[in-house]
Design a protein around this motif. Structure first.
Motif, short mmCIF file in Angstrom:
data_model
loop_
_atom_site.label_atom_id
_atom_site.label_comp_id
_atom_site.label_asym_id
_atom_site.label_seq_id
_atom_site.Cartn_x
_atom_site.Cartn_y
_atom_site.Cartn_z
N THR A 199 42.62 25.48 41.25
CA THR A 199 42.28 25.33 39.84
C THR A 199 42.48 26.67 39.15
O THR A 199 42.54 27.72 39.80
N PRO A 200 42.59 26.69 37.82
CA PRO A 200 42.73 27.97 37.12
C PRO A 200 41.61 28.95 37.43
O PRO A 200 41.86 30.15 37.57
N ASP A 201 40.38 28.46 37.54
CA ASP A 201 39.27 29.36 37.86
C ASP A 201 39.41 29.93 39.26
O ASP A 201 39.08 31.10 39.50
N ALA A 202 39.90 29.11 40.20
CA ALA A 202 40.11 29.60 41.56
C ALA A 202 41.23 30.64 41.59
O ALA A 202 41.18 31.60 42.36
N VAL A 203 42.25 30.45 40.75
CA VAL A 203 43.32 31.45 40.65
C VAL A 203 42.76 32.76 40.13
O VAL A 203 43.08 33.84 40.64
N ARG A 204 41.90 32.67 39.12
CA ARG A 204 41.29 33.89 38.58
C ARG A 204 40.49 34.61 39.67
O ARG A 204 40.58 35.84 39.81
N ARG A 205 39.70 33.86 40.44
CA ARG A 205 38.92 34.48 41.51
C ARG A 205 39.83 35.06 42.59
O ARG A 205 39.53 36.10 43.19
N SER A 206 40.94 34.39 42.86
CA SER A 206 41.90 34.90 43.86
C SER A 206 42.46 36.25 43.43
O SER A 206 42.58 37.17 44.23
N VAL A 207 42.81 36.34 42.15
CA VAL A 207 43.36 37.59 41.63
C VAL A 207 42.31 38.69 41.69
O VAL A 207 42.61 39.84 42.05
N GLU A 208 41.07 38.36 41.35
CA GLU A 208 40.00 39.35 41.43
C GLU A 208 39.82 39.84 42.86
O GLU A 208 39.65 41.05 43.10
#
Length: 682
Positions: free
Chosen positions: A368-377
């Motif tokens: 999900t987009p939120d999971a992508v954001r957490r992955s990048v972090e």
């Protein structure tokens, strides 16, 4: 020039001054008629004179009628508010009345209720008017009288009863259900007063259950058409979809913000219904919509709270993985779907969130987009620790870190540490494995963009069967395939799946498949014939149940959206119906002499001290063993050498081969061991 907040506050205080004038008139009238106005203990006891006064007075005398001066002053206050609104100023009291559907009489009741929270003088005046110094808030009767209505006015009373906006939308709370209605105390939640005063801080009850704004990536143009008025929409999401971002974008297109409610966390609260009421009130105060999910969490634990959420008088977008259940609510929602993001959408999302960083294989993860954001972090933090800029390996590790741990209750998680060059297989077998990896890599294109997805409720999964003798490389090949896709391997633990009690095995398998669909990984069912065995003729209840288990697995695998590999030593033991449902069947033969030579060289490696008398070609040609056996022999010989702190020589290797033969139950023949047969232990 006053700013917007000052003008809104000025309007509120102006209205409260009018409330104060009515309170003052009520106090003056009471003092004029009260037989003992100066008694310091009044309200704590009842004298004969006071009782006579009560008997002489009537309810109508206590009503504070609206005077011409009141109307004139009200007109001036509202005229100033009109002028401010024409200049684009937001007047909060007016916005609240419009959002919550309040009538002018409701506004007067609300002002009377919040007055003691803004000006402490009202506490003392209310205590005097209530004839009880301990009751320093307005009672229902007093609130009605100050608003110009008698206690016997049924229409006025109903505005502070269930069904009225003030009560149902939790702008006021009427306390003391066992007391007579007119003496019940009316209280406004602190959040309502704070918001009217200009405080936009989130309600404390919502801390920890409201998520931050999403990372984007969802297009809500179509969904926005459904958001007229207090709309209710149910968004059915697939794994790796941008459902939350899609809902947020739809609300933004309707000039609304989104209150993102995590229903899993709401369900864990002691009073989820109160949390839901606070959330809907907050959404109305902020002119926002509620985006809440997963709906299944609240439907199972607190259906009353879910019905309260569904009934909210603001746009509500519910998100879930299950088809909408009509029993969840009498209100019928508009149904929409949020499919998984395609390749191009995922690539664009990763590029946006990572700042055009090179993310490599991470883009293939269904996140999900939120999971992508957490992955990048996670990738950026790892890079900071390493003193470098984020690399594709960092992004891949970040994406892997988003896999839920629920599957690990029934499976062992393996992070691949081997690649294609570590496999010693025949060219045709390797080609089949590469085709399997390519199928998994390109299924979005073929099944999604090209529309080759089969009907009949089939999923988008890829399933393969690895068949061959023990030690021929099936598990290692599964690890290599997973590694080539940038995924982890989850080896299912059969001991935690198979259960002697009827129906329990199916429950465990359903948990595995459900968890696996939310995980970016490869699922390996080793010794698969134990689960996927042939159905037989029914002679007793055990046969019938065994056949039901296999039938269930056939159906469940067809609906699976992930990548599953079945490994078996006995292909013929598997049910024939599985072959039709499998995308690939890979046979792992026993290695020939050339392959065994390569296996011996690889297993002994370059780091192990090896004697000059060791000729691995002799071992490869003399002993017909699988790769797993050869690895076991090399490891045993290494331990022999470590025990005596010497090199691995031919004698130690022969001893290790003998140990492996005995472990396998094979005869130690002189013809195979040659000159070494005489020196080996019998």
């Amino acid at each position: 020039m006053a700013n917007d907040a000052d003008l809104s506050l000025r309007h509120l205080l102006g209205r409260l001054r009018l409330t104060e004038q009515r309170v003052r008139r009520a106090v003056e009238r009471r003092r004029a008629l009260d037989p003992s106005p100066d008694d310091p203990l009044r309200g704590l006891y009842l004298t004969d004179e006071h009782l006579d006064w009560v008997l002489r007075s009537s309810a109508d005398e206590r009503v504070v009628a609206t005077s011409a001066d009141d109307l004139h002053a009200l007109g001036e206050v509202e005229a100033q508010a009109d002028h401010a609104e024409r200049d684009g100023v937001r007047i909060r009291l007016r916005d609240l009345a419009a959002s919550f559907g309040l009538a002018p009489f409701d506004v007067e009741l609300l002002l009377t209720t919040i007055a003691p929270d803004i000006d402490a003088r009202f506490e003392r005046m209310y205590g005097y008017l209530n004839d009880d110094v301990s009751r320093r808030r307005a009672s229902v009767g007093l609130a009605l009288e100050l608003a110009g209505a008698a206690g016997a006015d049924a229409s006025a009373r109903s505005r502070l009863a269930a069904g009225a906006p003030l009560v149902d939308r939790h702008l006021v709370e009427v306390e003391g259900r066992s007391d007579p209605f007119l003496t019940r105390i009316v209280r406004a939640p602190d959040r309502v007063t704070a918001w009217l005063l200009g405080d936009d801080t989130l309600d404390a009850m919502l801390l920890g259950v409201v998520n931050e704004s999403g990372a984007g990536g969802g297009d809500g143009a179509v969904l926005a058409r459904l958001l007229d008025g207090p709309a209710l929409v149910y968004l059915l999401e697939e794994g790796g979809s941008a459902a939350r971002s899609m809902a947020e974008d739809a609300l933004r297109r309707r000039d609304r913000s989104a209150l993102m409610l995590d229903l899993v966390l709401v369900a864990e609260r002691a009073d989820p219904e109160a949390v839901v009421h606070a959330a809907t009130r907050e959404a109305l105060l902020a002119a926002a919509g509620v985006v809440a999910g997963p709906v299944e969490a609240l439907a199972e634990s607190s259906p009353v709270a879910l019905r309260a959420l569904v009934a909210a008088p603001c746009p509500v977008i519910l998100i879930g993985r299950k088809t909408w259940d009509p029993t969840w609510s009498p209100r019928v929602p508009a149904l929409a779907s949020a499919p998984a993001l395609g390749r191009e959408a995922r690539a664009a999302l990763w590029a946006t969130v990572s700042g055009a960083g090179e993310v490599g294989e991470a883009v293939h993860f269904q996140l999900t987009p939120d999971a992508v954001r957490r992955s990048v972090e996670a990738a950026e933090l790892a890079a900071v620790l390493g003193g470098r800029t984020p690399s594709s390996a960092d992004y891949l590790a970040g994406a892997r870190s988003q896999n839920a741990s629920g599957l690990e209750r029934h499976a062992r998680r393996v992070t691949p540490s081997v690649g294609w060059d570590d496999l010693v297989l025949r060219a045709v077998v390797r080609a089949q494995l590469e085709e399997l990896a390519s199928r998994a890599l390109n299924r979005d294109l073929v099944l999604g963009e090209w529309g080759m997805r089969p009907g009949g409720g089939r999923g988008r999964g890829v399933t393969a069967l690895f068949a061959g003798d023990p030690g021929t490389g099936k598990t290692m090949a599964a690890e290599v395939v997973a590694g080539s896709l940038g995924l982890d391997l989850y080896a299912v633990d059969l001991s935690s799946v198979v259960d002697k009690y009827i129906g329990e095995t199916e429950k465990h398998l359903e948990q595995i498949f459900s968890e696996a669909e939310g995980v970016n990984g490869v699922i390996l069912f080793d010794e698969a014939d134990a689960l996927f065995g042939k159905r037989s003729e029914v002679s007793d209840a055990h046969d019938r149940h065994a056949n039901i288990e296999v039938a269930y697995l056939l159906q469940r695998m067809e609906r699976f959206d992930g990548l599953a590999i079945l490994a078996t030593n006995l292909r013929n033991n598997l049910d024939e119906a599985f072959a039709r449902r499998l995308d690939a069947i890979v046979e792992f033969p026993m290695p020939d002499a050339a392959e065994r030579l390569a296996l011996w060289e690889r297993c002994l490696g370059d780091g192990v001290p090896r004697g000059t008398d060791v000729d691995v070609a002799v071992f490869a040609s003399s002993f017909e063993l699988s790769g797993g056996n050869i690895r076991s022999i090399a490891l045993t010989a290494a331990y022999f050498a470590a025990q005596t702190r010497r090199e691995i020589d031919t004698h130690l290797l022969m001893r290790a081969v003998e140990r492996e033969y005995r472990k396998l139950g094979r005869l130690v023949l002189a013809s195979e061991f040659g000159e070494w047969s005489a020196v080996l232990n019998g």
